[in-house]
Design a protein around this motif. Sequence first.
Motif, PDB file in Angstrom:
ATOM      1  N   GLY A 103       0.456  -1.349  -0.048  1.00  0.00           N
ATOM      2  CA  GLY A 103       0.042  -0.036  -0.109  1.00  0.00           C
ATOM      3  C   GLY A 103       0.764   0.992  -0.413  1.00  0.00           C
ATOM      4  N   GLN A 104       1.970   0.742   0.728  1.00  0.00           N
ATOM      5  CA  GLN A 104       2.923   2.577   0.666  1.00  0.00           C
ATOM      6  C   GLN A 104       3.161   2.235  -0.542  1.00  0.00           C
ATOM      7  OE1 GLN A 104       5.672   1.813   3.956  1.00  0.00           O
ATOM      8  NE2 GLN A 104       3.945   1.398   5.588  1.00  0.00           N
ATOM      9  N   GLN A 105       3.674   1.201  -1.179  1.00  0.00           N
ATOM     10  CA  GLN A 105       4.868   1.570  -2.714  1.00  0.00           C
ATOM     11  C   GLN A 105       4.173   2.291  -3.684  1.00  0.00           C
ATOM     12  OE1 GLN A 105       6.120  -2.478  -3.498  1.00  0.00           O
ATOM     13  NE2 GLN A 105       7.958  -1.796  -1.276  1.00  0.00           N
ATOM     14  N   SER A 106       2.249   1.756  -3.531  1.00  0.00           N
ATOM     15  CA  SER A 106       1.471   2.316  -4.920  1.00  0.00           C
ATOM     16  C   SER A 106       0.869   3.545  -4.334  1.00  0.00           C
ATOM     17  CB  SER A 106       0.528   0.755  -3.980  1.00  0.00           C
ATOM     18  OG  SER A 106      -0.764   1.395  -3.320  1.00  0.00           O
ATOM     19  N   GLY A 107       0.917   3.364  -2.978  1.00  0.00           N
ATOM     20  CA  GLY A 107       1.214   5.220  -2.622  1.00  0.00           C
ATOM     21  C   GLY A 107       1.479   5.737  -3.609  1.00  0.00           C
ATOM     22  N   GLY A 108       2.677   5.802  -3.065  1.00  0.00           N
ATOM     23  CA  GLY A 108       4.012   6.873  -3.668  1.00  0.00           C
ATOM     24  C   GLY A 108       4.439   6.194  -5.419  1.00  0.00           C
ATOM     25  N   GLN A 109       3.741   5.840  -5.670  1.00  0.00           N
ATOM     26  CA  GLN A 109       3.795   5.749  -6.720  1.00  0.00           C
ATOM     27  C   GLN A 109       2.987   6.314  -7.947  1.00  0.00           C
ATOM     28  OE1 GLN A 109       3.575   1.605  -8.754  1.00  0.00           O
ATOM     29  NE2 GLN A 109       3.751   2.537 -10.955  1.00  0.00           N
ATOM     30  N   GLN A 110       1.480   6.220  -7.214  1.00  0.00           N
ATOM     31  CA  GLN A 110       0.830   7.101  -7.637  1.00  0.00           C
ATOM     32  C   GLN A 110       0.634   7.970  -7.447  1.00  0.00           C
ATOM     33  OE1 GLN A 110      -2.963   5.738  -4.929  1.00  0.00           O
ATOM     34  NE2 GLN A 110      -4.211   6.883  -6.344  1.00  0.00           N
ATOM     35  N   ASN A 111       1.339   9.125  -6.654  1.00  0.00           N
ATOM     36  CA  ASN A 111       1.864  10.408  -5.644  1.00  0.00           C
ATOM     37  C   ASN A 111       2.589  10.863  -7.165  1.00  0.00           C
ATOM     38  OD1 ASN A 111      -0.324  10.170  -3.705  1.00  0.00           O
ATOM     39  ND2 ASN A 111       1.312  10.313  -2.339  1.00  0.00           N
ATOM     40  N   SER A 112       3.617  10.225  -6.902  1.00  0.00           N
ATOM     41  CA  SER A 112       4.291  10.559  -7.937  1.00  0.00           C
ATOM     42  C   SER A 112       4.183  10.398  -9.464  1.00  0.00           C
ATOM     43  CB  SER A 112       6.041   9.423  -8.417  1.00  0.00           C
ATOM     44  OG  SER A 112       5.259   7.950  -8.667  1.00  0.00           O
ATOM     45  N   ASP A 113       3.330   9.856 -10.204  1.00  0.00           N
ATOM     46  CA  ASP A 113       1.815   9.779 -11.703  1.00  0.00           C
ATOM     47  C   ASP A 113       1.295  10.935 -11.333  1.00  0.00           C
ATOM     48  OD1 ASP A 113       3.955   7.965 -12.549  1.00  0.00           O
ATOM     49  OD2 ASP A 113       1.815   6.060 -11.922  1.00  0.00           O
ATOM     50  N   GLN A 114       1.147  11.870 -10.422  1.00  0.00           N
ATOM     51  CA  GLN A 114       0.176  12.689 -10.721  1.00  0.00           C
ATOM     52  C   GLN A 114       0.916  14.214 -11.227  1.00  0.00           C
ATOM     53  OE1 GLN A 114      -1.452  13.426  -6.581  1.00  0.00           O
ATOM     54  NE2 GLN A 114      -3.470  11.203  -7.247  1.00  0.00           N
ATOM     55  N   LYS A 115       0.504  14.101 -12.323  1.00  0.00           N
ATOM     56  CA  LYS A 115       1.104  16.026 -12.530  1.00  0.00           C
ATOM     57  C   LYS A 115       0.302  16.757 -11.867  1.00  0.00           C
ATOM     58  CE  LYS A 115      -1.448  15.498 -16.310  1.00  0.00           C
ATOM     59  NZ  LYS A 115      -1.941  15.853 -18.289  1.00  0.00           N
ATOM     60  N   PRO A 116       1.177  17.677 -12.070  1.00  0.00           N
ATOM     61  CA  PRO A 116       1.352  18.873 -10.681  1.00  0.00           C
ATOM     62  C   PRO A 116      -0.121  19.593 -11.757  1.00  0.00           C
ATOM     63  CG  PRO A 116       2.748  18.927 -11.701  1.00  0.00           C
ATOM     64  CD  PRO A 116       3.160  17.943 -12.042  1.00  0.00           C
ATOM     65  N   ASN A 117      -0.705  20.646 -10.229  1.00  0.00           N
ATOM     66  CA  ASN A 117      -1.266  22.070 -10.966  1.00  0.00           C
ATOM     67  C   ASN A 117      -1.024  23.168 -11.412  1.00  0.00           C
ATOM     68  OD1 ASN A 117      -3.723  20.010 -10.428  1.00  0.00           O
ATOM     69  ND2 ASN A 117      -3.880  21.342  -8.600  1.00  0.00           N
ATOM     70  N   PHE A 118       0.007  23.765 -10.688  1.00  0.00           N
ATOM     71  CA  PHE A 118       1.245  24.415 -11.225  1.00  0.00           C
ATOM     72  C   PHE A 118       2.676  23.752 -11.406  1.00  0.00           C
ATOM     73  CE2 PHE A 118      -2.123  27.665  -9.847  1.00  0.00           C
ATOM     74  CZ  PHE A 118      -2.143  27.013  -9.093  1.00  0.00           C
ATOM     75  N   CYS A 119       2.927  25.054 -12.484  1.00  0.00           N
ATOM     76  CA  CYS A 119       4.572  24.096 -13.059  1.00  0.00           C
ATOM     77  C   CYS A 119       5.482  24.394 -11.536  1.00  0.00           C
ATOM     78  CB  CYS A 119       4.921  25.423 -14.197  1.00  0.00           C
ATOM     79  SG  CYS A 119       6.526  25.056 -14.302  1.00  0.00           S
ATOM     80  N   PRO A 120       6.457  23.910 -11.546  1.00  0.00           N
ATOM     81  CA  PRO A 120       7.271  23.824 -10.510  1.00  0.00           C
ATOM     82  C   PRO A 120       8.296  24.951 -10.688  1.00  0.00           C
ATOM     83  CG  PRO A 120       7.576  21.676 -11.920  1.00  0.00           C
ATOM     84  CD  PRO A 120       6.502  22.206 -12.312  1.00  0.00           C
ATOM     85  N   ASN A 121       8.654  25.066 -11.990  1.00  0.00           N
ATOM     86  CA  ASN A 121       9.446  26.226 -12.382  1.00  0.00           C
ATOM     87  C   ASN A 121       8.815  27.648 -12.938  1.00  0.00           C
ATOM     88  OD1 ASN A 121      11.867  26.615 -13.593  1.00  0.00           O
ATOM     89  ND2 ASN A 121      11.171  26.797 -15.679  1.00  0.00           N
ATOM     90  N   CYS A 122       8.074  27.966 -13.208  1.00  0.00           N
ATOM     91  CA  CYS A 122       7.613  29.120 -13.419  1.00  0.00           C
ATOM     92  C   CYS A 122       6.326  29.510 -12.625  1.00  0.00           C
ATOM     93  CB  CYS A 122       7.674  29.991 -15.034  1.00  0.00           C
ATOM     94  SG  CYS A 122       5.949  28.200 -16.004  1.00  0.00           S
ATOM     95  N   GLY A 123       5.547  28.845 -11.928  1.00  0.00           N
ATOM     96  CA  GLY A 123       4.017  28.487 -11.185  1.00  0.00           C
ATOM     97  C   GLY A 123       2.980  28.828 -12.427  1.00  0.00           C
ATOM     98  N   GLN A 124       3.242  28.554 -13.893  1.00  0.00           N
ATOM     99  CA  GLN A 124       2.343  28.868 -14.479  1.00  0.00           C
ATOM    100  C   GLN A 124       1.328  27.728 -14.091  1.00  0.00           C
ATOM    101  OE1 GLN A 124       1.681  31.376 -16.603  1.00  0.00           O
ATOM    102  NE2 GLN A 124      -0.129  30.594 -17.385  1.00  0.00           N
ATOM    103  N   LYS A 125      -0.349  28.684 -14.309  1.00  0.00           N
ATOM    104  CA  LYS A 125      -1.515  27.179 -14.271  1.00  0.00           C
ATOM    105  C   LYS A 125      -0.732  25.992 -15.188  1.00  0.00           C
ATOM    106  CE  LYS A 125      -6.670  26.325 -13.121  1.00  0.00           C
ATOM    107  NZ  LYS A 125      -7.260  27.039 -12.445  1.00  0.00           N
ATOM    108  N   THR A 126      -0.809  24.442 -14.900  1.00  0.00           N
ATOM    109  CA  THR A 126      -1.050  23.405 -16.446  1.00  0.00           C
ATOM    110  C   THR A 126      -2.057  23.032 -16.740  1.00  0.00           C
ATOM    111  OG1 THR A 126      -0.474  21.586 -14.627  1.00  0.00           O
ATOM    112  CG2 THR A 126       1.400  23.159 -14.981  1.00  0.00           C
ATOM    113  N   GLY A 127      -3.214  23.220 -15.822  1.00  0.00           N
ATOM    114  CA  GLY A 127      -4.221  22.536 -16.775  1.00  0.00           C
ATOM    115  C   GLY A 127      -3.681  20.965 -16.922  1.00  0.00           C
ATOM    116  N   ASP A 128      -4.395  20.270 -18.286  1.00  0.00           N
ATOM    117  CA  ASP A 128      -4.566  18.741 -18.049  1.00  0.00           C
ATOM    118  C   ASP A 128      -3.089  18.819 -19.127  1.00  0.00           C
ATOM    119  OD1 ASP A 128      -7.553  18.219 -19.293  1.00  0.00           O
ATOM    120  OD2 ASP A 128      -6.138  17.866 -17.079  1.00  0.00           O
ATOM    121  N   ALA A 129      -2.317  19.115 -20.114  1.00  0.00           N
ATOM    122  CA  ALA A 129      -0.988  19.658 -20.502  1.00  0.00           C
ATOM    123  C   ALA A 129       0.488  18.705 -19.825  1.00  0.00           C
ATOM    124  CB  ALA A 129      -0.314  20.900 -20.840  1.00  0.00           C
TER     125      ALA A 129
END
Length: 332
Positions: A295-321
């Motif tokens: 559960g911990q591994q799958s939870g970790g993998q699931q968390n790693s596959d999710q895309k961020p809502n904001f760009c970690p570089n410039c902070g621009q909202k990303t949407g589904d891109a």
Amino acid sequence: MGLFSGQFSNVVEWEEFREDMIFWKWHNDEIKKGSKLMIRPGQDAVFLFNGKTEGIFKDEGDYDIESEIIPFLSTLKGFKFGFNSGMRAEVLFINTKEFTVKWGTKSAINIPTPQLPGGMPIRANGTFNFKVNDYIKLIDKIAGVKDSYLVEDVKLRIISLLDQLIMKWIVKEGKDMFNLQANSFDISNGIKTDLDMQLFDTGMTVTGFHIMSITYPEEIQEMINKNASHSMIGSMDRYQQASMTEGIASGKVRGGGAASDMAGMMMGMNMANQMLQNMDKANTAQPNTQSQSSGQQSGGQQNSDQKPNFCPNCGQKTGDANFCPNCGQKLK
């Protein structure tokens, strides 16, 4: 010579002293002029005249009877020694120490008990202590007719009463018949009180009574020991297992007989059952651990596959891109 033959002084002292003697009476034809009284440590001296107590002297030392004793005697204060006469009196020497005497039942005492129709046969032994505490009563009851009195005389009187008193106080206290030693203090106090009353009129008092041990017949003692063993182990099953193990270890159960085979089989089954129980516990615990890890591994993998809502570089909202529309940063 005949004129002065009656004038020789004498020493009034305990001539036959022994440690086990309670009192000893000095008596002579006369106490002569110039005679001495000697009182040793642990002794009191009682002057008697015509059977009546004249004076009691407790301080050790040597005394001149004419000048230091007679003036204190109740009815002989005015006595004067004549030229050829003396004072007719007796002196009772009393041992003031506390005596310690060993006792033991001569035969078994059958104590009534519901468990045994014929009674519980027991034996007991111990010590008792006594001393003289009332000289007047001692003289009236004993010393008036006896010249000496021994500890053995008191012991015989005490022993003759003990069987009856031991039975009385065990029954009266309602004590556990199989654990009398633990209750010996209460039983002893009751017996002491009764014995003290028995000696009261003799001028002596029982200062202590102790039960050292109470013993049962051999078969009763074995039963008590087994009962104690059962209580310590806690259950009959555990007792049987312990008995079997003890028998094998001691060599009482050996050879190729049925008893030995049965013992080996029981021990083997017990060991196998214990191993299976341990394995079951381990298997039950392992899946839970694995599922938690997965559960911990799958939870970790699931968390790693999710895309961020904001760009970690410039902070621009990303949407589904998959890439940031502002700076082109990869988002997945």
